[in-house]
Design a protein around this motif. Structure first.
Motif, mmCIF file in Angstrom:
data_model
loop_
_atom_site.group_PDB
_atom_site.id
_atom_site.type_symbol
_atom_site.label_atom_id
_atom_site.label_comp_id
_atom_site.label_asym_id
_atom_site.label_seq_id
_atom_site.Cartn_x
_atom_site.Cartn_y
_atom_site.Cartn_z
ATOM 1 N N UNK A 1 -48.099 1.027 -55.066
ATOM 2 C CA UNK A 1 -48.447 1.728 -54.846
ATOM 3 C C UNK A 1 -48.273 3.227 -55.826
ATOM 4 N N UNK A 2 -49.529 3.923 -55.430
ATOM 5 C CA UNK A 2 -49.495 5.532 -56.247
ATOM 6 C C UNK A 2 -48.995 6.239 -55.157
ATOM 7 N N UNK A 3 -48.524 6.431 -54.306
ATOM 8 C CA UNK A 3 -47.703 7.187 -53.579
ATOM 9 C C UNK A 3 -45.990 6.618 -53.482
ATOM 10 N N UNK A 4 -46.100 5.805 -53.720
ATOM 11 C CA UNK A 4 -44.536 4.579 -53.453
ATOM 12 C C UNK A 4 -44.068 5.616 -55.352
ATOM 13 N N UNK A 5 -45.193 5.394 -56.082
ATOM 14 C CA UNK A 5 -44.875 5.813 -57.578
ATOM 15 C C UNK A 5 -44.067 7.115 -57.667
ATOM 16 N N UNK A 6 -45.400 7.833 -57.174
ATOM 17 C CA UNK A 6 -44.823 9.604 -56.869
ATOM 18 C C UNK A 6 -43.129 9.927 -56.377
ATOM 19 N N UNK A 7 -42.898 9.033 -54.799
ATOM 20 C CA UNK A 7 -42.001 8.945 -54.611
ATOM 21 C C UNK A 7 -40.248 8.613 -55.405
ATOM 22 N N UNK A 8 -40.585 7.848 -56.237
ATOM 23 C CA UNK A 8 -39.785 7.184 -56.937
ATOM 24 C C UNK A 8 -39.381 8.331 -57.956
ATOM 25 N N UNK A 9 -40.881 9.066 -59.059
ATOM 26 C CA UNK A 9 -40.423 9.985 -59.710
ATOM 27 C C UNK A 9 -39.586 10.954 -59.616
ATOM 28 N N UNK A 10 -40.114 11.417 -57.898
ATOM 29 C CA UNK A 10 -39.531 12.990 -57.630
ATOM 30 C C UNK A 10 -37.523 12.180 -57.321
ATOM 31 N N UNK B 1 -30.375 5.151 -65.671
ATOM 32 C CA UNK B 1 -30.292 6.636 -65.558
ATOM 33 C C UNK B 1 -30.019 6.865 -64.632
ATOM 34 N N UNK B 2 -28.919 6.643 -63.226
ATOM 35 C CA UNK B 2 -27.866 7.107 -62.032
ATOM 36 C C UNK B 2 -26.577 7.231 -63.407
ATOM 37 N N UNK B 3 -26.501 6.024 -64.284
ATOM 38 C CA UNK B 3 -25.308 5.508 -65.073
ATOM 39 C C UNK B 3 -25.240 6.819 -66.015
ATOM 40 N N UNK B 4 -26.642 7.385 -66.528
ATOM 41 C CA UNK B 4 -26.209 8.175 -67.245
ATOM 42 C C UNK B 4 -26.235 9.625 -67.060
ATOM 43 N N UNK B 5 -26.539 9.024 -65.931
ATOM 44 C CA UNK B 5 -25.986 10.680 -65.144
ATOM 45 C C UNK B 5 -24.593 10.930 -64.892
ATOM 46 N N UNK C 1 -33.544 8.220 -70.404
ATOM 47 C CA UNK C 1 -33.701 7.624 -70.282
ATOM 48 C C UNK C 1 -34.679 7.574 -69.100
ATOM 49 N N UNK C 2 -34.831 9.155 -68.400
ATOM 50 C CA UNK C 2 -36.275 9.495 -67.034
ATOM 51 C C UNK C 2 -37.293 9.319 -67.378
ATOM 52 N N UNK D 1 -36.305 10.138 -59.117
ATOM 53 C CA UNK D 1 -36.025 10.365 -60.555
ATOM 54 C C UNK D 1 -35.463 11.354 -60.895
ATOM 55 N N UNK D 2 -36.320 12.491 -60.178
ATOM 56 C CA UNK D 2 -36.412 14.336 -61.112
ATOM 57 C C UNK D 2 -34.744 14.057 -60.104
ATOM 58 N N UNK D 3 -34.936 14.438 -58.947
ATOM 59 C CA UNK D 3 -33.871 14.396 -57.936
ATOM 60 C C UNK D 3 -31.981 13.915 -58.725
ATOM 61 N N UNK D 4 -32.565 12.738 -58.696
ATOM 62 C CA UNK D 4 -31.257 12.291 -59.770
ATOM 63 C C UNK D 4 -30.646 13.030 -60.900
ATOM 64 N N UNK D 5 -31.831 13.355 -61.808
ATOM 65 C CA UNK D 5 -31.495 14.682 -62.780
ATOM 66 C C UNK D 5 -30.918 15.295 -62.800
ATOM 67 N N UNK D 6 -31.455 15.925 -61.882
ATOM 68 C CA UNK D 6 -31.217 17.352 -61.492
ATOM 69 C C UNK D 6 -29.447 17.364 -61.272
ATOM 70 N N UNK D 7 -29.084 16.279 -60.819
ATOM 71 C CA UNK D 7 -27.537 15.552 -60.537
ATOM 72 C C UNK D 7 -27.467 16.138 -58.824
ATOM 73 N N UNK D 8 -28.566 16.579 -58.256
ATOM 74 C CA UNK D 8 -29.172 16.549 -56.630
ATOM 75 C C UNK D 8 -28.295 14.915 -55.648
ATOM 76 N N UNK D 9 -28.298 15.080 -54.868
ATOM 77 C CA UNK D 9 -28.912 13.827 -53.724
ATOM 78 C C UNK D 9 -29.562 12.309 -54.116
ATOM 79 N N UNK D 10 -29.240 11.257 -54.884
ATOM 80 C CA UNK D 10 -29.827 10.236 -55.087
ATOM 81 C C UNK D 10 -30.307 10.017 -53.915
ATOM 82 N N UNK D 11 -29.262 9.221 -53.354
ATOM 83 C CA UNK D 11 -29.084 8.346 -52.176
ATOM 84 C C UNK D 11 -29.634 7.383 -52.108
#
Length: 89
Positions: free
Chosen positions: A68-77, A35-39, A50-51, A79-89
């Motif tokens: 864990x579901x919180x970990x999954x939510x964090x990863x999805x969040x 996903x990062x490479x595609x962005x 990819x997203x 990924x959405x930030x990277x997709x928008x082009x924001x800071x993906x740290x």
């Protein structure tokens, strides 16, 4: 190594489950890098694809109990930030 038969079976099962969980986490990391490479490449259609695959994989891993579901939510969040082009740290 355990001497009790049921403990030997439990050790084998734990190892098998651990490897299954590692497959999910490894797949998530791979799709995140893609996903990062595609962005970085700037192709919107590839980014969308990819997203979508990444989010599906994360949801499947959460449902399966690999992460864990919180970990999954964090990863999805993230990924959405990277997709928008924001800071993906």
């Amino acid at each position: 190594m355990a001497n009790i038969h049921s403990q030997k079976k439990r050790i084998e099962r734990s190892e098998r489950e651990r490897l299954e969980n590692r497959q999910y986490t490894s797949k998530i990391k791979t799709y995140f890098r893609r996903l990062e490479q595609a962005v970085a490449g700037g192709d919107d259609a590839t980014v969308e694809g990819e997203h979508r695959v990444l989010v599906q994989t994360i949801d499947k891993a959460v449902k399966r109990g690999a992460i864990h579901r919180n970990s999954g939510a964090r990863k999805k969040s993230r990924a959405a930030r990277v997709r928008r082009g924001g800071a993906g740290d």
